[in-house]
Design an enzyme around this catalytic site. Structure first.
Site: not given
Ligand SMILES: Nc1ncnc2c1ncn2[C@@H]1O[C@H](COP(=O)(O)OP(=O)(O)OP(=O)(O)O)[C@@H](O)[C@H]1O
Length: 328
Positions: A220, A256
């Protein structure tokens, strides 16, 4: 008669020893090929997994394919670095060989980023993966590292400062590629620190990855950040200040699942440290790292860059071929 018998026997023995020799040579070659294959497989495992994880998997031959490897870490640094204007100029047209030229450029950039990890000073930084044009790396993923809670910040978080240095080197590397290829790409980066869980997913195509709230917030910090800047949370800012990094407060950012987070942009290193607003208190003597372009200027620049990049990429001759992709 006896002589003839002896000659036949000798001939037979000679043939048998020749066959034996050929078998032995072939067995030797097969053994050589097998150990060569073993060495290559081992090198491949070391390439796709961090060294300590590779050791874990290569250590026991009897390891079950389904066995999950996971490791929790309390203090890790996570970096996301994206090229926000890369997707603007990526297109599949005849003029850029159906997008292949764009991929060549991306391959050049990522390869140069990877090369930085070969430097001894960045040996504790681990590349996690690329997601499109986003480069993801982490620091502190060393299971043998022993940290005591009363260790000073400078000891506990030295790897986080190193991750910032690495982020700044990424910027320089991209700048150098830009100069060679007449492009104007900039990095948008986010860094966060905290606990994570690391693990290897998949048996035939294993992939080492990290998960947790720390990773989500790092992502983020990148996605809500600004091109040319490194955005961090207040807690990360506080730690990095003790290493001499300086920051400007960005303000509250809606993240978020986390609500409003106070975030900071890295300005530079040296010059006394402290959180300050550059306009109100210009940095005396410190190396200025953050690009202080206004949002509108930046958008215009990105647009101009995207336009000129199309041409620049097509004229670029210094780009290395993408192995496999070109041949495919
Ligand atoms: N291991 C990982 N590799 C790549 N990106 C990651 C990883 N873990 C988390 N993220 C990224 O961190 C961001 C935040 O994750 P979070 O779980 O807070 O929201 P989300 O609801 O999964 O994401 P989004 O709203 O983007 O769909 C996401 O965009 C996710 O792709």
């Amino acid at each position: 008669m006896i002589c003839i018998g002896l000659m036949v026997l000798m001939r037979h023995m000679e043939c048998a020893s020749r066959v034996l020799f050929l078998w032995k040579t072939e067995a030797e070659e097969q053994r050589e090929r097998a150990s060569d294959m073993g060495r290559r497989n081992e090198a491949l495992v070391y390439n796709i997994l961090p060294p300590h994880v590779a050791v874990h998997f290569l250590g026991s031959r009897k390891r079950q394919h389904e066995e999950l490897y996971s490791q929790s870490y309390a203090e890790v640094g996570v970096l996301f670095a994206s090229m926000p204007n890369f997707s603007d100029f990526y297109s599949e047209e005849t003029v850029n060989n159906q997008g292949l030229e764009c991929l060549r450029f991306l391959n050049e950039v990522i390869s140069d980023f990877d090369a930085l990890l070969e430097l001894p000073k960045f040996q504790d930084i681990i590349k996690i993966k690329t997601i499109g044009s986003t480069y993801m790396a982490a620091s502190g993923l060393n299971p043998t590292r022993v940290v005591k809670p009363d260790d000073p910040t400078e000891v506990r978080w030295a790897h986080l400062a190193l991750l910032v240095d690495f982020a700044l080197e990424l910027k320089k590397a991209l700048q150098s590629i830009n100069e060679q290829s007449f492009n104007h790409f900039v990095l948008k980066m986010g860094i966060n620190h905290g606990p994570i869980t690391a693990g290897v997913i998949g048996a035939r195509k294993p992939h080492y990855d990290i998960w947790g709230n720390t990773v989500n917030v790092a992502s983020r910090m990148e996605s809500t950040g600004k091109a040319g800047c490194i955005q961090v949370t207040a807690e990360t800012c506080e730690i990095l200040q003790s290493f001499g990094y300086t920051f400007e407060q960005r303000g509250l950012v809606a993240v978020k699942g986390k609500g409003q987070l106070m975030t900071y942009y890295l300005i530079g290193k040296g010059g006394g440290g402290g959180v300050f607003t550059p306009q109100a208190s210009p940095q005396p003597g410190g190396e200025r790292i953050m690009e202080t372009v206004k949002e509108e200027e930046e958008e215009e620049e990105a647009q101009a860059a995207a336009d000129s990049d199309q041409t620049a990429l097509l004229n670029n001759v210094s780009i290395k071929p993408i192995s496999g992709l070109v041949d495919a």
